[in-house]
Design an enzyme around this catalytic site. Structure first.
Site, mmCIF file in Angstrom:
data_model
loop_
_atom_site.group_PDB
_atom_site.id
_atom_site.type_symbol
_atom_site.label_atom_id
_atom_site.label_comp_id
_atom_site.label_asym_id
_atom_site.label_seq_id
_atom_site.Cartn_x
_atom_site.Cartn_y
_atom_site.Cartn_z
ATOM 1 N N ASP A 66 0.847 -1.200 0.000
ATOM 2 C CA ASP A 66 0.000 0.000 0.000
ATOM 3 C C ASP A 66 0.885 1.254 0.000
ATOM 4 O O ASP A 66 1.768 1.380 0.845
ATOM 5 C CB ASP A 66 -0.875 -0.061 1.262
ATOM 6 C CG ASP A 66 -1.966 0.988 1.285
ATOM 7 O OD1 ASP A 66 -2.346 1.480 0.206
ATOM 8 O OD2 ASP A 66 -2.459 1.299 2.399
ATOM 9 N N GLY A 121 -7.636 8.380 7.330
ATOM 10 C CA GLY A 121 -7.946 8.660 8.736
ATOM 11 C C GLY A 121 -9.405 9.051 8.902
ATOM 12 O O GLY A 121 -10.233 8.783 8.038
HETATM 13 ZN ZN ZN Z 1 -4.281 5.154 0.825
#
Ligand code: ZN
EC number: 4.1.2.13
Length: 287
Positions: free
Chosen positions: A84, A178
């Site tokens: 990622d 987030g």
């Molecule tokens: Zn990401």
């Protein structure tokens, strides 16, 4: 056996659903996600950030653990092990370590440099039977030290990157990593529609899947999103369940301090989150 993410995402795009990409941090995370994917007969992508890879002592450890778990747990659904937000160097390491998919995040480079590096890594990934995700227009928020300003991707730049033969593409459409702030304006579907128009059948990726309302997720899937990344939500669920266990004093009762007991409520909470997402993304029984 690990598989590249190409086939599962092409199928998802054609079938109008999305495959969940869930970040892993350790054995508990991995075991929880794999067991739910198998239980729901869903394809799944295990995401590893560079920070998480380092935390688990390196990509080789991660690849060996995941491959062994697939065998020991009798997992038969398609599973991709994916880097990622990889750097150029990180991508090369994961190709060597035996991952089945990589993301090269060149969004912080100029478009020329992004194209040059993406092109080289596409050839390398494909020569190794792996899929590659590229990124245009950085994703907002912060993830493992990678800070994005939350730009909107330029649809023409998306086309330039898509034409390099990448297998799926992350394009910024106002999504952030987030938790979303209360004043977040939401996803920009006009940008998404334009990107989809320019990139045709290429599966699109939505990062920052934590806390995006269900109706926006549905709309994004209808507009061509086939992979949705979820990280923070599993972390919050794990922390919350662990806090409850300790605040209830359960670690002080009998052998409640045993790590297998102490970490169990958190692991169950991750499972519940993954179950809910697979349901929402529509990938159950698509293995
Ligand atoms: Zn990401």
């Amino acid at each position: 056996m690990l598989v590249s993410a190409k086939e599962m995402l092409d199928k998802a795009k054609a079938g109008h659903y999305a495959v969940g990409h869930f970040n892993i941090n350790n054995l508990e995370w991995t075991k929880s996600i794999l067991s739910v994917a198998q239980e729901m007969n869903s394809p799944v992508i295990l995401g590893v950030s560079e920070g998480a890879g380092k935390y688990m002592t390196g990509y080789k450890t991660v690849a060996a653990m995941v491959k062994a778990m697939l065998e020991e747990m009798g997992i038969t659904v398609p599973v991709a092990l994916h880097l990622d937000h990889g750097s150029y160097e990180g991508c090369k390491k994961c190709i060597e370590a035996g991952f089945s998919s990589i993301m090269f995040d060149g969004s912080h480079f100029s478009i020329e440099e992004n194209i040059e590096k993406t092109k080289e890594l596409v050839a390398l990934a494909h020569a190794n039977g792996m899929s590659l995700e590229a990124e245009v227009g950085s994703i907002g928020g912060e993830e493992d030290g990678v800070v994005g300003a939350g730009e909107f991707a330029d649809p023409n730049e998306c086309k330039m990157i898509a034409d390099l033969g990448v297998d799926f593409l992350a394009a910024g459409i106002g999504n952030i990593h987030g938790k979303y702030p209360a004043n977040w304006p939401g996803l920009n579907f006009d940008v998404l529609a334009k990107v989809q128009e320019k990139t045709g059948n290429l599966p699109l990726v939505l990062h920052g899947g934590t806390g995006i309302p269900a109706d926006m997720i549905q709309k994004a899937i209808n507009l061509g999103v086939s992979k949705i990344n979820v990280n923070t939500e599993c972390q919050l669920a794990f922390a919350d369940a662990t806090r409850k266990y300790i605040e209830a004093g359960k670690d002080l009762e009998g052998k409640g301090f045993d790590p297998r007991k102490l970490l169990a409520p958190g692991a169950e909470a991750i499972k519940a989150t993954v179950r809910e997402k697979i349901e929402l993304f529509g990938s159950a029984n698509k293995a």
